[in-house]
Design an enzyme around this catalytic site. Structure first.
Site, PDB file in Angstrom:
ATOM      1  N   TYR A   1      32.248 -23.804  70.630  1.00  0.00           N
ATOM      2  CA  TYR A   1      30.786 -23.800  70.569  1.00  0.00           C
ATOM      3  C   TYR A   1      30.200 -25.094  71.130  1.00  0.00           C
ATOM      4  O   TYR A   1      29.026 -25.135  71.492  1.00  0.00           O
ATOM      5  CB  TYR A   1      30.278 -23.617  69.137  1.00  0.00           C
TER       6      TYR A   1
ATOM      7  N   HIS B   1      40.629 -18.889  66.565  1.00  0.00           N
ATOM      8  CA  HIS B   1      39.417 -18.209  67.029  1.00  0.00           C
ATOM      9  C   HIS B   1      39.724 -16.891  67.729  1.00  0.00           C
ATOM     10  O   HIS B   1      39.103 -15.865  67.457  1.00  0.00           O
ATOM     11  CB  HIS B   1      38.657 -19.146  67.974  1.00  0.00           C
TER      12      HIS B   1
END
Length: 275
Positions: free
Chosen positions: A47, A105
Site C-alpha cells: 500500500y 498478502h
C-alpha cells in the site's frame, strides 16, 4: 468493541482498511477513524502507506494495548531470507515493536516460492516476537492446506479474502471453516456497489437501515470480520457505529441469490487460479 473469538487473540470484528489511501489522505483517514472509535487498522507493505499509518497512530494518543494493527507481506519478500527483514522494516515504518497480525498478502505467483517456505518464515517471525499472530490472504484451498501442513491450522489467525454479496466465495469459506480458521472479509461493500442493488435496498427499507448496513450485517451475521475503508468522517462513523439488525433466513437467502462471481481484486499475474 465486540470481538470475534478464536483460539488465538481475538480479531476485532470491524477494522479500518487503508487500501489505495496515500499520504495525507491516509493520515486523515486513520486519524479520524481512531477518533470515532476504530481500534483495528489494516495496512500492507504494497500500500505504500505504513509510515503514514504509523504517524497517525503515534499522534493519536490511543494506547498501544488498545490497538490491533495488521500488515501484510508483499510477494517480493516471500523468500525465507527476505520475509523477516521486510517485517522489521514495516515495524520501523509503523513505529511499532510488534504487529498484532501479519498476513501473507498474496501467495507466490504460480507458486514459484513454495507455501511452506514463507509460512515457515512467518512462523519464525512470530517466534521472534515480531508479530502476535499470523495468517494468510487470497489463498486457494490447496494453498491454505499447504499452509496448514506447514504451521498447523491453530496457528493461522485468519484467511482474509474478498467477500460481498456479489462474490460470496462459498467454496473457500466452507473449507476455511472446516479447518476452524477465522475469516476476514475485505471489500465488504463491493466498493459501494451494494448501495445501488434493489434487493439489498428493499431489505434495508424493511429494517429502516442503509443498504451498506445490510451488507455489513450480512457479513457479521456469518461470523466474518470486516475491514471497510473510507476517507469521510460520516462514512467512517456509519461503518463502525451502524445499526445491528438480524437478517431473517429469507433475507439471507435473497442476498445469496446476488452471487455473480464479481471479483474486484483479481490482478493479472498475481491472482491464483481461484476455487
Amino acid at each position: 468493541m465486540n470481538t470475534i473469538q478464536s483460539a488465538i487473540p481475538a480479531i476485532p470484528e470491524i477494522g479500518l482498511g487503508t487500501f489505495r489511501l496515500q499520504g495525507q489522505v491516509v493520515i486523515d483517514s486513520v486519524t479520524t477513524g481512531l477518533e470515532v472509535g476504530y481500534r483495528h487498522i489494516d495496512t500492507a507493505q504494497i500500500y505504500g502507506n505504513e509510515a503514514e499509518v504509523g504517524q497517525a497512530i503515534a499522534a493519536s494518543g490511543v494506547a498501544r494495548d488498545d490497538l490491533f494493527v495488521t500488515t501484510k507481506i508483499w510477494i517480493d519478500s516471500l523468500q525465507r531470507n527476505k520475509l523477516i527483514p521486510s517485517l522489521k522494516d514495516s515495524l520501523h515504518k509503523l513505529q511499532l515493536e510488534q504487529l498484532d497480525l501479519t498476513l501473507i498478502h498474496w501467495p507466490s505467483p504460480n507458486d514459484a516460492i513454495p507455501v511452506a517456505e514463507y509460512m515457515a518464515a512467518l512462523a519464525e517471525a512470530k517466534a521472534q516476537g515480531l508479530t502476535r499472530t499470523i495468517g494468510v490472504s487470497n489463498f486457494t484451498n490447496a494453498q491454505l492446506q499447504q499452509a496448514i501442513d506447514t504451521v498447523g491450522a491453530a496457528e493461522i489467525a485468519t484467511q482474509q479474502i474478498e467477500i460481498h454479496p456479489f462474490l460470496q466465495n462459498r467454496k473457500v469459506i466452507d473449507f476455511v471453516r472446516s479447518q476452524g480458521i477465522h475469516i476476514t472479509a475485505y471489500m465488504p461493500l463491493a466498493y459501494g456497489k451494494v448501495v445501488t442493488d434493489p434487493v439489498i435496498a428493499a431489505i434495508a427499507a424493511r429494517h429502516g437501515v442503509t443498504p451498506a448496513q445490510v451488507a455489513l450485517n450480512w457479513s457479521l451475521q456469518q461470523g466474518f470480520a470486516v475491514i471497510p475503508s473510507s476517507t469521510k468522517r460520516a462514512n467512517l462513523e456509519a461503518n463502525l457505529h451502524f445499526t445491528r439488525i438480524v437478517l431473517t433466513p429469507e433475507e439471507m437467502a435473497q442476498i445469496a441469490t446476488l452471487e455473480r462471481g464479481e471479483r474486484l481484486a483479481n490482478p493479472d499475474g498475481l491472482a491464483p487460479a481461484w476455487d
